[in-house]
Design an enzyme around this catalytic site. Structure first.
Site, PDB file in Angstrom:
ATOM      1  N   ASP A  23       1.036  -2.548  -5.919  1.00  9.17           N
ATOM      2  CA  ASP A  23       1.080  -3.883  -6.527  1.00  9.17           C
ATOM      3  C   ASP A  23       1.275  -4.977  -5.481  1.00  9.17           C
ATOM      4  O   ASP A  23       1.930  -4.754  -4.459  1.00  9.17           O
ATOM      5  CB  ASP A  23       2.233  -3.917  -7.540  1.00  9.17           C
ATOM      6  CG  ASP A  23       2.108  -5.078  -8.501  1.00  9.17           C
ATOM      7  OD1 ASP A  23       1.054  -5.728  -8.533  1.00  9.17           O
ATOM      8  OD2 ASP A  23       3.088  -5.338  -9.226  1.00  9.17           O
ATOM      9  N   GLY A  24       0.726  -6.145  -5.765  1.00  7.75           N
ATOM     10  CA  GLY A  24       0.976  -7.311  -4.913  1.00  7.75           C
ATOM     11  C   GLY A  24      -0.226  -7.755  -4.089  1.00  7.75           C
ATOM     12  O   GLY A  24      -0.102  -8.647  -3.254  1.00  7.75           O
ATOM     13  N   ASN A  25      -1.377  -7.153  -4.333  1.00  5.94           N
ATOM     14  CA  ASN A  25      -2.576  -7.536  -3.561  1.00  5.94           C
ATOM     15  C   ASN A  25      -2.928  -9.008  -3.764  1.00  5.94           C
ATOM     16  O   ASN A  25      -3.277  -9.710  -2.819  1.00  5.94           O
ATOM     17  CB  ASN A  25      -3.792  -6.706  -3.990  1.00  5.94           C
ATOM     18  CG  ASN A  25      -3.634  -5.238  -3.693  1.00  5.94           C
ATOM     19  OD1 ASN A  25      -2.765  -4.857  -2.913  1.00  5.94           O
ATOM     20  ND2 ASN A  25      -4.466  -4.406  -4.306  1.00  5.94           N
ATOM     21  N   ARG A  36      -8.422 -13.406  -4.207  1.00  2.00           N
ATOM     22  CA  ARG A  36      -7.755 -12.162  -4.609  1.00  2.00           C
ATOM     23  C   ARG A  36      -8.524 -10.931  -4.118  1.00  2.00           C
ATOM     24  O   ARG A  36      -7.933  -9.893  -3.817  1.00  2.00           O
ATOM     25  CB  ARG A  36      -7.628 -12.112  -6.141  1.00  2.00           C
ATOM     26  CG  ARG A  36      -6.654 -13.135  -6.703  1.00  2.00           C
ATOM     27  CD  ARG A  36      -6.617 -13.062  -8.230  1.00  2.00           C
ATOM     28  NE  ARG A  36      -6.175 -11.749  -8.700  1.00  2.00           N
ATOM     29  CZ  ARG A  36      -4.904 -11.381  -8.803  1.00  2.00           C
ATOM     30  NH1 ARG A  36      -3.947 -12.215  -8.482  1.00  2.00           N
ATOM     31  NH2 ARG A  36      -4.591 -10.183  -9.237  1.00  2.00           N
ATOM     32  N   HIS A  40      -7.366  -7.190  -2.506  1.00  2.00           N
ATOM     33  CA  HIS A  40      -7.713  -5.818  -2.909  1.00  2.00           C
ATOM     34  C   HIS A  40      -8.340  -5.044  -1.744  1.00  2.00           C
ATOM     35  O   HIS A  40      -8.104  -3.845  -1.586  1.00  2.00           O
ATOM     36  CB  HIS A  40      -8.658  -5.836  -4.116  1.00  2.00           C
ATOM     37  CG  HIS A  40      -7.999  -6.394  -5.351  1.00  2.00           C
ATOM     38  ND1 HIS A  40      -6.745  -5.999  -5.758  1.00  2.00           N
ATOM     39  CD2 HIS A  40      -8.410  -7.321  -6.255  1.00  2.00           C
ATOM     40  CE1 HIS A  40      -6.406  -6.658  -6.857  1.00  2.00           C
ATOM     41  NE2 HIS A  40      -7.392  -7.474  -7.175  1.00  2.00           N
ATOM     42  N   SER A  68      -5.672   0.362 -13.961  1.00  2.00           N
ATOM     43  CA  SER A  68      -5.064   0.831 -15.211  1.00  2.00           C
ATOM     44  C   SER A  68      -5.977   0.539 -16.402  1.00  2.00           C
ATOM     45  O   SER A  68      -6.902  -0.285 -16.302  1.00  2.00           O
ATOM     46  CB  SER A  68      -3.709   0.149 -15.425  1.00  2.00           C
ATOM     47  OG  SER A  68      -3.907  -1.182 -15.862  1.00  2.00           O
ATOM     48  N   THR A  69      -5.669   1.165 -17.530  1.00  2.00           N
ATOM     49  CA  THR A  69      -6.434   0.900 -18.758  1.00  2.00           C
ATOM     50  C   THR A  69      -6.277  -0.559 -19.179  1.00  2.00           C
ATOM     51  O   THR A  69      -7.086  -1.079 -19.943  1.00  2.00           O
ATOM     52  CB  THR A  69      -5.959   1.832 -19.907  1.00  2.00           C
ATOM     53  OG1 THR A  69      -4.511   1.859 -19.912  1.00  2.00           O
ATOM     54  CG2 THR A  69      -6.462   3.248 -19.738  1.00  2.00           C
ATOM     55  N   LEU A 133      -2.562  17.373   1.832  1.00  2.00           N
ATOM     56  CA  LEU A 133      -2.092  16.522   0.737  1.00  2.00           C
ATOM     57  C   LEU A 133      -2.997  16.637  -0.492  1.00  2.00           C
ATOM     58  O   LEU A 133      -4.222  16.637  -0.360  1.00  2.00           O
ATOM     59  CB  LEU A 133      -2.095  15.067   1.233  1.00  2.00           C
ATOM     60  CG  LEU A 133      -1.719  14.008   0.193  1.00  2.00           C
ATOM     61  CD1 LEU A 133      -0.223  14.044  -0.101  1.00  2.00           C
ATOM     62  CD2 LEU A 133      -2.127  12.615   0.683  1.00  2.00           C
TER      63      LEU A 133
END
Ligand code: FPP
Length: 238
Positions: A23-25, A36, A40, A68-69, A133
């Site tokens: 969060d916070g882009n 913006r 991203h 997210s949805t 990973l």
């Protein structure tokens, strides 16, 4: 649990599964008078750096929240831009293959562009034998949507209601077969879960910070892991 050794730092226990809300882009871009979309792009670059770092320190599972949805409510131009960045990442995903990272996408992919769905599958197939990973990328993901999805599959399987246990549900989620996230990180100064892994995070520890996602560096992850090591996890016991 793996032991994470770092020069000049005492031995630390690594969480089994770290989940991050990237969060916070937008605010990162605004602070620099950039659109913006630039936030991203910086967030995507940082995601790749952090995933590589997690692989390097021996973390077993990392889940990142990419879309997210609820994110469809954003202006179309921004949604298109995030999908474009995601597609560029997928086209470049062979770079990850060499790093022995296994990629899996969680969320409802059926509504995504066919091109993107194809690239997602190629990326999962190409990395399925990787032993480093395990990277989950949540895309068109919502915790409630995931549970609805699981319930539909359970009903379709014809199982008797009396035979349904917590395990039945856990095994029907996108993350079936994986350990629950034990450490959830949300940078950017928000203190919410935002519909992220809501079933799986029942006993997770949380770490919040004001750092905006593109500025969240490996040293910040180290600091968060140090904090995780100080937590006294009782799982409802004493
Ligand atoms: C949250 O910041 C970020 C998103 C909703 C998108 C995250 C997307 C990426 C990091 C790029 C694509 C992902 C991959 C896996 C390549 P925000 O826009 O809500 O920031 P704000 O709260 O400051 O406005």
């Amino acid at each position: 649990m793996a032991i994470f050794k770092k020069k000049n730092v005492a031995e630390r226990i690594l969480p089994d599964h770290i989940a991050i809300i990237m969060d916070g882009n937008g605010r990162w871009a605004k602070k620099r008078s950039l659109p913006r979309t630039a936030g991203h792009a910086a967030g995507s670059k940082n995601f790749k750096d952090i995933a590589r770092y997690c692989n390097k320190i021996g973390l077993k599972y990392l889940t990142v929240y990419a879309f997210s949805t609820e994110n469809w409510k954003r202006p179309k131009e921004e949604v298109d831009n995030i999908m474009k960045i995601f597609k560029e990442y997928l086209e470049d995903a062979k770079n990850f293959k060499d790093e022995n990272i296994q990629v899996q996408f969680i969320g409802d992919r059926s509504v995504l562009d066919e091109d993107i769905q194809r690239l997602m599958k190629e990326s999962e197939d190409a990395s399925c034998d990787a032993t480093g990973l395990h990277l989950n990328i949540a895309i068109n993901y919502g915790g409630r949507d995931e549970i609805v999805h699981a319930v539909k599959n359970i009903v379709d399987s014809g199982i008797d209601a009396k035979d349904i246990t917590e395990k039945t549900i856990t095994d029907s989620l996108y993350t079936a077969g994986q350990p629950d996230p034990d450490f959830i990180i949300r940078p950017s100064g928000e203190y919410r879960l935002s519909n992220y892994l809501i079933w799986q995070s029942a006993y997770a520890e949380y770490w919040f910070s004001d750092i905006l996602w593109p500025d969240f560096k490996p040293k910040d992850l180290d600091r968060a892991i140090e904090e995780f090591n100080k937590r006294n996890r009782r799982f409802g016991g004493v």
